[in-house]
Scaffold this active site. Structure first.
Site, short mmCIF file in Angstrom:
data_model
loop_
_atom_site.label_atom_id
_atom_site.label_comp_id
_atom_site.label_asym_id
_atom_site.label_seq_id
_atom_site.Cartn_x
_atom_site.Cartn_y
_atom_site.Cartn_z
N THR A 99 -8.66 11.72 -3.86
CA THR A 99 -8.58 13.10 -3.38
C THR A 99 -8.34 13.18 -1.88
O THR A 99 -7.91 14.22 -1.37
CB THR A 99 -9.85 13.88 -3.73
OG1 THR A 99 -10.97 13.30 -3.06
CG2 THR A 99 -10.10 13.88 -5.24
N LYS A 168 2.98 -3.34 -1.26
CA LYS A 168 3.18 -1.91 -1.02
C LYS A 168 1.93 -1.25 -0.45
O LYS A 168 0.81 -1.59 -0.81
CB LYS A 168 3.60 -1.21 -2.32
CG LYS A 168 4.96 -1.64 -2.82
CD LYS A 168 5.54 -0.69 -3.85
CE LYS A 168 4.84 -0.77 -5.17
NZ LYS A 168 5.55 0.00 -6.21
N LYS A 177 2.41 11.05 -5.88
CA LYS A 177 1.60 9.85 -5.80
C LYS A 177 2.27 8.83 -4.89
O LYS A 177 3.43 8.45 -5.11
CB LYS A 177 1.43 9.28 -7.22
CG LYS A 177 0.77 7.91 -7.29
CD LYS A 177 -0.72 8.01 -7.11
CE LYS A 177 -1.37 6.66 -7.38
NZ LYS A 177 -2.79 6.66 -7.07
N PHE A 195 -18.45 -8.77 -5.40
CA PHE A 195 -18.49 -7.33 -5.14
C PHE A 195 -18.54 -6.52 -6.43
O PHE A 195 -19.05 -5.39 -6.44
CB PHE A 195 -17.25 -6.90 -4.34
CG PHE A 195 -17.31 -7.20 -2.87
CD1 PHE A 195 -18.22 -6.54 -2.05
CD2 PHE A 195 -16.47 -8.13 -2.31
CE1 PHE A 195 -18.28 -6.81 -0.69
CE2 PHE A 195 -16.51 -8.41 -0.95
CZ PHE A 195 -17.42 -7.75 -0.14
#
Length: 415
Positions: A99, A168, A177, A195
């Site tokens: 977001t 990228k 997007k 992690f």
């Protein structure tokens, strides 16, 4: 007068009415993907000497941009590691989710780099976080002084097997997007599966979607690994707490990364537009942005894969039995195969038109052929999209929204 100059290969002077030159050059690309669990354990020196192109020595300094959620869980450990090894670290927490994956986030990283007074030749920026964070930092680094080296330390599964191993970068623009971005490989990506022990199950599934993508288009062996071990590996968060789980986790991650790099390496700049790694990424960018924040990236990708599996079934390229295996695997990995946004077939047609625009006027849509193989098509029609969505709906008819079902999966988040 330069009329007699002998130019080096790649530079040609045209003969004609006026001066004209053509320049051809090849950019050398070299980057590393290094596995090292427990990167920030006191005795681990992989970040110091694990990659010859980005050594780090006592007395140096580094700018570290870290996802603010990761900072809560691991920030103290990260700071302690740098202090113990005599590295002056300026740690900048940053909110990083879909977001807020916008230009403002890039600007904040650029400001941090500028305030730090970064030496772009000798002080690579470190990005610690998921794929969104590494995309933002990578984009900012590619812009600052026309290119500053950076290091990725992904903390999510999707970062480990997908976002962290390619070249990228990018952020979203309006409803597009990754509409703004660059090709800018990190000098090194360090993979640390420890992690993942604090990763919510839904985000483990999010990364498994990209692994499933590679299995469906490239490797039935990887697909079988996911069928047989995927649910247990997911429940174990790829920590390898038993010998069997360790072997399965190692095999799944290594094969997924190898297949991805095998596809990317010959075509890093995407000059060849028929890319099988685009499987699941024809409709998903539009679906993801339209449903934001309901769908995670991998969830949108797997819904795209379910839709195109239905398409391939209608075309006779995937048998009913193979489709059953695919949908069983999707469920076993904790992923949705349907979202109500698929009822809007006009949106799917818009997504296909947008794909055609950025694939140079053709659909170049990868479809599965059975399990582990693929082909490209250019003849998908609006009617076929409607039929595929209807077939997918008939298969699933979810009694509740996928997000609600996923929400019942225990999170058990902890350091």
């Amino acid at each position: 007068m330069r009329s007699g100059t002998a130019f080096t290969q790649g530079l040609r002077q045209a003969v004609g009415d006026g001066p004209a030159w053509t320049v051809e050059a090849v950019r050398q690309v070299r980057y590393h993907v290094v596995s090292s669990d427990g990167l920030f354990e006191p005795g681990n020196t992989a970040l110091l000497d694990g990659c010859p192109d980005v050594p780090m020595k006592r007395g140096e300094r580094r700018l570290v941009v870290i996802d603010e959620n990761v900072d809560v869980l691991y920030g103290a450990r990260v700071r302690d590691w740098f202090a113990a090894h005599g590295i002056e670290a300026a740690v900048v927490p940053l909110r990083a989710d879909e977001t807020v994956k916008q230009w403002d986030a890039v600007s904040r990283v650029v400001d941090a780099m500028n305030d730090f007074g970064i030496d772009r030749r000798r002080e690579p920026v470190l990005a610690i976080g998921g794929g969104v964070l590494t995309d933002i930092v990578g984009f900012a680094a590619s812009l600052y002084r026309r290119g500053t080296p950076y290091i990725r330390i992904p903390t999510t599964l999707i970062g480990l097997v997908d976002a962290g191993v390619g070249v990228k970068t990018g952020v979203n623009y309006e409803r597009g997007k990754n509409r703004l971005g660059t090709y800018a490989p990190a000098t090194a990506t360090f993979l640390d599966r420890t992690f993942l022990r604090s990763l919510p199950y839904r985000h483990v599934s999010n990364g498994l979607a990209e692994i499933l993508k590679m299995a469906l288009i490239r490797s039935e062996d990887l697909f079988r690994l996911l069928e047989e071990h995927g649910p247990a590996v997911r429940a174990d968060r790829f920590q390898g707490t038993t010998p069997e789980l360790a072997a399965a986790s190692d095999a799944i991650v290594a094969e997924a990364i190898h297949l991805m790099l095998e596809e990317l390496q010959p075509n890093l700049w995407e000059s060849e537009l028929e890319r099988c790694v685009d499987y699941g990424h024809t409709f998903s960018p539009t679906l993801e942005m339209h449903a934001l924040p309901e769908l995670l990236h991998g969830e949108a990708v797997v819904i795209d894969m379910a839709l195109t599996t239905a398409m391939a079934t209608l075309r006779g390229d995937v048998t009913a039995a193979q489709a059953d295996r695919i949908h069983s695997a999707i469920r076993g990995l904790g992923l949705p195969a349907w979202n109500d946004v698929l009822h809007d077939t006009a949106l799917l047609e818009d997504a296909l038109r947008d794909t055609v625009r950025h694939r140079d006027g053709r659909q170049r849509l990868p479809l599965p052929m059975g399990i582990g193989r693929h082909r490209f098509v250019n003849d998908v029609t609006p009617g076929e999209l409607r039929d595929a969505a209807a077939l997918l709906w008939e298969r699933h008819r979810p009694a509740e929204p996928a997000a609600a079902a996923l929400a019942r999966v225990p999170e058990q988040v902890g350091a």
